[in-house]
Scaffold this motif. Structure first.
Motif, PDB file in Angstrom:
ATOM      1  N   ALA A 161       0.832  -1.205   0.000  1.00  0.00           N
ATOM      2  CA  ALA A 161       0.000   0.000   0.000  1.00  0.00           C
ATOM      3  C   ALA A 161       0.865   1.252   0.000  1.00  0.00           C
ATOM      4  CB  ALA A 161      -0.924  -0.004   1.215  1.00  0.00           C
ATOM      5  N   THR A 162       1.939   1.235   0.782  1.00  0.00           N
ATOM      6  CA  THR A 162       2.852   2.379   0.830  1.00  0.00           C
ATOM      7  C   THR A 162       3.527   2.586  -0.515  1.00  0.00           C
ATOM      8  OG1 THR A 162       3.273   1.998   3.186  1.00  0.00           O
ATOM      9  CG2 THR A 162       4.855   3.358   2.000  1.00  0.00           C
ATOM     10  N   ARG A 163       3.963   1.497  -1.121  1.00  0.00           N
ATOM     11  CA  ARG A 163       4.645   1.611  -2.416  1.00  0.00           C
ATOM     12  C   ARG A 163       3.690   2.153  -3.492  1.00  0.00           C
ATOM     13  NH1 ARG A 163       6.659  -2.794  -2.058  1.00  0.00           N
ATOM     14  NH2 ARG A 163       8.707  -2.186  -1.350  1.00  0.00           N
ATOM     15  N   ARG A 164       2.443   1.683  -3.496  1.00  0.00           N
ATOM     16  CA  ARG A 164       1.476   2.180  -4.483  1.00  0.00           C
ATOM     17  C   ARG A 164       1.198   3.667  -4.278  1.00  0.00           C
ATOM     18  NH1 ARG A 164      -1.115  -2.795  -3.297  1.00  0.00           N
ATOM     19  NH2 ARG A 164      -2.541  -1.705  -1.882  1.00  0.00           N
ATOM     20  N   CYS A 166       3.203   5.904  -2.873  1.00  0.00           N
ATOM     21  CA  CYS A 166       4.384   6.698  -3.223  1.00  0.00           C
ATOM     22  C   CYS A 166       4.579   6.794  -4.725  1.00  0.00           C
ATOM     23  CB  CYS A 166       5.627   6.104  -2.560  1.00  0.00           C
ATOM     24  SG  CYS A 166       5.668   6.362  -0.760  1.00  0.00           S
ATOM     25  N   GLU A 167       4.155   5.777  -5.461  1.00  0.00           N
ATOM     26  CA  GLU A 167       4.213   5.850  -6.918  1.00  0.00           C
ATOM     27  C   GLU A 167       3.308   6.968  -7.430  1.00  0.00           C
ATOM     28  OE1 GLU A 167       3.152   1.941  -8.129  1.00  0.00           O
ATOM     29  OE2 GLU A 167       5.136   1.073  -7.710  1.00  0.00           O
ATOM     30  N   LYS A 168       2.159   7.157  -6.778  1.00  0.00           N
ATOM     31  CA  LYS A 168       1.263   8.256  -7.152  1.00  0.00           C
ATOM     32  C   LYS A 168       1.861   9.599  -6.727  1.00  0.00           C
ATOM     33  CE  LYS A 168      -2.832   5.312  -6.554  1.00  0.00           C
ATOM     34  NZ  LYS A 168      -4.050   5.089  -5.732  1.00  0.00           N
ATOM     35  N   PHE A 169       2.494   9.638  -5.532  1.00  0.00           N
ATOM     36  CA  PHE A 169       3.091  10.875  -5.042  1.00  0.00           C
ATOM     37  C   PHE A 169       4.179  11.377  -5.979  1.00  0.00           C
ATOM     38  CE2 PHE A 169       2.269   9.509  -0.354  1.00  0.00           C
ATOM     39  CZ  PHE A 169       0.924   9.772  -0.522  1.00  0.00           C
ATOM     40  N   ALA A 170       4.838  10.462  -6.672  1.00  0.00           N
ATOM     41  CA  ALA A 170       5.969  10.834  -7.517  1.00  0.00           C
ATOM     42  C   ALA A 170       5.537  11.628  -8.745  1.00  0.00           C
ATOM     43  CB  ALA A 170       6.729   9.582  -7.948  1.00  0.00           C
ATOM     44  N   LEU A 171       4.222  11.670  -9.035  1.00  0.00           N
ATOM     45  CA  LEU A 171       3.755  12.358 -10.240  1.00  0.00           C
ATOM     46  C   LEU A 171       3.728  13.866 -10.066  1.00  0.00           C
ATOM     47  CD1 LEU A 171       0.801   9.984 -11.253  1.00  0.00           C
ATOM     48  CD2 LEU A 171       3.118  10.050 -12.207  1.00  0.00           C
ATOM     49  N   VAL A 172       3.423  14.350  -8.865  1.00  0.00           N
ATOM     50  CA  VAL A 172       3.379  15.790  -8.596  1.00  0.00           C
ATOM     51  C   VAL A 172       4.057  16.052  -7.254  1.00  0.00           C
ATOM     52  CG1 VAL A 172       1.271  16.210  -9.920  1.00  0.00           C
ATOM     53  CG2 VAL A 172       1.097  15.595  -7.504  1.00  0.00           C
ATOM     54  N   PRO A 173       4.647  17.250  -7.050  1.00  0.00           N
ATOM     55  CA  PRO A 173       5.306  17.559  -5.770  1.00  0.00           C
ATOM     56  C   PRO A 173       4.380  17.284  -4.588  1.00  0.00           C
ATOM     57  CG  PRO A 173       5.824  19.249  -7.360  1.00  0.00           C
ATOM     58  CD  PRO A 173       4.795  18.361  -8.013  1.00  0.00           C
ATOM     59  N   LEU A 208       8.598   5.157   7.135  1.00  0.00           N
ATOM     60  CA  LEU A 208       9.582   6.074   6.561  1.00  0.00           C
ATOM     61  C   LEU A 208      10.503   5.338   5.600  1.00  0.00           C
ATOM     62  CD1 LEU A 208      10.641   8.044   9.780  1.00  0.00           C
ATOM     63  CD2 LEU A 208       8.742   8.487   8.231  1.00  0.00           C
ATOM     64  N   ALA A 209      10.964   4.172   6.038  1.00  0.00           N
ATOM     65  CA  ALA A 209      11.874   3.386   5.208  1.00  0.00           C
ATOM     66  C   ALA A 209      11.195   2.960   3.909  1.00  0.00           C
ATOM     67  CB  ALA A 209      12.365   2.170   5.977  1.00  0.00           C
ATOM     68  N   MET A 210       9.922   2.561   3.995  1.00  0.00           N
ATOM     69  CA  MET A 210       9.200   2.148   2.800  1.00  0.00           C
ATOM     70  C   MET A 210       8.996   3.322   1.845  1.00  0.00           C
ATOM     71  SD  MET A 210       6.358  -0.678   3.977  1.00  0.00           S
ATOM     72  CE  MET A 210       5.753   0.162   5.445  1.00  0.00           C
ATOM     73  N   SER A 211       8.759   4.522   2.398  1.00  0.00           N
ATOM     74  CA  SER A 211       8.601   5.705   1.551  1.00  0.00           C
ATOM     75  C   SER A 211       9.889   6.022   0.814  1.00  0.00           C
ATOM     76  CB  SER A 211       8.177   6.907   2.408  1.00  0.00           C
ATOM     77  OG  SER A 211       6.943   6.671   3.040  1.00  0.00           O
ATOM     78  N   LEU A 212      11.011   5.971   1.528  1.00  0.00           N
ATOM     79  CA  LEU A 212      12.304   6.222   0.892  1.00  0.00           C
ATOM     80  C   LEU A 212      12.609   5.177  -0.171  1.00  0.00           C
ATOM     81  CD1 LEU A 212      14.811   7.368   3.665  1.00  0.00           C
ATOM     82  CD2 LEU A 212      13.972   8.664   1.722  1.00  0.00           C
ATOM     83  N   ASP A 213      12.279   3.935   0.145  1.00  0.00           N
ATOM     84  CA  ASP A 213      12.530   2.844  -0.805  1.00  0.00           C
ATOM     85  C   ASP A 213      11.712   3.031  -2.079  1.00  0.00           C
ATOM     86  OD1 ASP A 213      13.548   0.263  -1.654  1.00  0.00           O
ATOM     87  OD2 ASP A 213      11.561  -0.521  -1.224  1.00  0.00           O
ATOM     88  N   ALA A 214      10.463   3.507  -1.918  1.00  0.00           N
ATOM     89  CA  ALA A 214       9.576   3.650  -3.072  1.00  0.00           C
ATOM     90  C   ALA A 214       9.878   4.896  -3.899  1.00  0.00           C
ATOM     91  CB  ALA A 214       8.118   3.692  -2.607  1.00  0.00           C
ATOM     92  N   MET A 215      10.297   5.983  -3.241  1.00  0.00           N
ATOM     93  CA  MET A 215      10.487   7.249  -3.950  1.00  0.00           C
ATOM     94  C   MET A 215      11.943   7.621  -4.164  1.00  0.00           C
ATOM     95  SD  MET A 215       7.371   9.579  -2.433  1.00  0.00           S
ATOM     96  CE  MET A 215       7.700  10.889  -3.607  1.00  0.00           C
ATOM     97  N   GLY A 216      12.843   6.960  -3.437  1.00  0.00           N
ATOM     98  CA  GLY A 216      14.267   7.180  -3.645  1.00  0.00           C
ATOM     99  C   GLY A 216      14.669   8.637  -3.475  1.00  0.00           C
ATOM    100  N   THR A 217      15.538   9.112  -4.362  1.00  0.00           N
ATOM    101  CA  THR A 217      16.091  10.461  -4.249  1.00  0.00           C
ATOM    102  C   THR A 217      15.114  11.544  -4.697  1.00  0.00           C
ATOM    103  OG1 THR A 217      17.104  10.183  -6.424  1.00  0.00           O
ATOM    104  CG2 THR A 217      18.461   9.664  -4.498  1.00  0.00           C
ATOM    105  N   LYS A 218      13.858  11.172  -4.938  1.00  0.00           N
ATOM    106  CA  LYS A 218      12.842  12.166  -5.285  1.00  0.00           C
ATOM    107  C   LYS A 218      12.674  13.183  -4.149  1.00  0.00           C
ATOM    108  CE  LYS A 218       9.652  12.840  -8.583  1.00  0.00           C
ATOM    109  NZ  LYS A 218       9.874  12.756 -10.031  1.00  0.00           N
TER     110      LYS A 218
END
Length: 318
Positions: A161-164, A166-173, A208-218
């Protein structure tokens, strides 16, 4: 007479909050229906900024009714250099439902829209649950230790759920908001945990770790926010009634250590240890900051009255 006036103030504030929410949620649901009917990335890129703009206006109007109905003194520092065109991870201590209104008022239009991790049950809150869904707030299931021990696969549900999300979060700031303590502070929880911190519960690093893993250096950086109520933590109703004399907010922007990117939090014990070490160091600094903001006398009152305050807090606000 003072108590009566306070109650009238609370009712007026609640009515304004309700009317404001109904108005902006109506617009939100209309736009969200387009995203639901046309679930394509190109459509999301067009609709998501509109949804975020509606939510930002909603929050701005909440600040407006607070100014009309509250006499609270706001002491906010550290927000002037923040920017709205990047991605942030926002961390904060957690004491009351009021914390969310405080963070929104302090950070609205200074950083991208705050997105919270929410318990799955909150999806069914009338009107608000649908609004959070429309804004892509991630809903996580909280499984107890016994359930996880019986079925370890349940832990993967929250990771997915976190990864999904964060994938959406990556589309807009976006500002990904987390309360690392995982629950609101009470004296009973503090004692039950045997927390090493004076004013905080032990932080949890998993989300927090899952968010970083999903979004990386974003992520541009971490926003470390600290909220203090010098006269004691208010319930939501006490806040609406204007009984909160002062709210103190301190914000600082911190770099994310490079060694926290690209690791496997679940499978790499060394990486997990580095993550915990970083978060615990941050929490130690936050605990010292809260002590300094409260001052010796206020800190003593907080410590002495914590149990009574916890007992006096309605169950719905814990």
């Amino acid at each position: 007479m003072s108590s009566l006036f306070s109650t009238v103030r609370g009712c007026a504030a609640f009515l304004l909050l309700l009317l404001n929410s109904v108005f902006w949620c109506s617009l939100l649901f209309i736009c969200a229906s387009v995203k639901l009917l046309l679930p394509f990335t190109a459509v999301r890129r067009l609709i998501d900024p509109v949804l975020n703009a509606i939510a930002t206006s909603w929050i701005a109007c909440n600040t407006g009714w607070m100014r009309l109905t509250q006499r609270t003194r706001w002491d906010v520092q550290g927000v002037d250099t923040l920017q709205r065109d990047g991605w942030y991870m926002v961390l904060c201590n957690h004491q009351s439902w009021v914390d969310i209104l405080v963070l929104q008022r302090a950070l609205n239009r200074r950083v991208p829209m705050l997105k919270f991790f929410l318990k799955q049950q909150l999806l069914y809150v009338p009107m608000m649950g649908l609004a959070w869904w429309a804004l892509d707030f991630p809903f996580l299931r909280r499984h107890g230790r016994a359930a996880l021990a019986k079925n370890p696969a349940l832990a993967q549900q929250d990771r997915d759920a976190t990864r999904r999300a964060c994938e959406k979060f990556a589309l807009v700031p976006t500002s990904v908001m987390s309360f690392p303590e995982g629950t609101r502070f009470t004296a009973a929880k503090h004692q039950g945990q045997r927390s090493p911190y004076r004013h905080l519960l032990k932080p949890k690093a998993g989300a927090l770790a899952m968010s970083l893993d999903a979004m990386g250096t974003k992520f541009r950086s971490v926003i470390d926010a600290t909220i203090v109520y010098p006269q004691g933590t208010p319930t939501f109703w006490e806040f609406l009634c204007g009984r909160t004399q002062c709210v103190v907010v301190r914000v600082r922007e911190l770099p994310i250590p490079q060694e926290l990117f690209g690791g496997d939090y679940a499978g790499d014990s060394a990486h997990r240890a580095r993550f915990h070490q970083w978060l615990e160091a941050l929490w130690t600094e936050k605990d010292a900051q809260i002590s300094a903001l409260l001052g010796p006398a206020a800190a003593t009152r907080r410590s002495a009255g914590a149990s009574d305050a916890a007992l006096a807090t309605p169950a719905a606000d814990r």
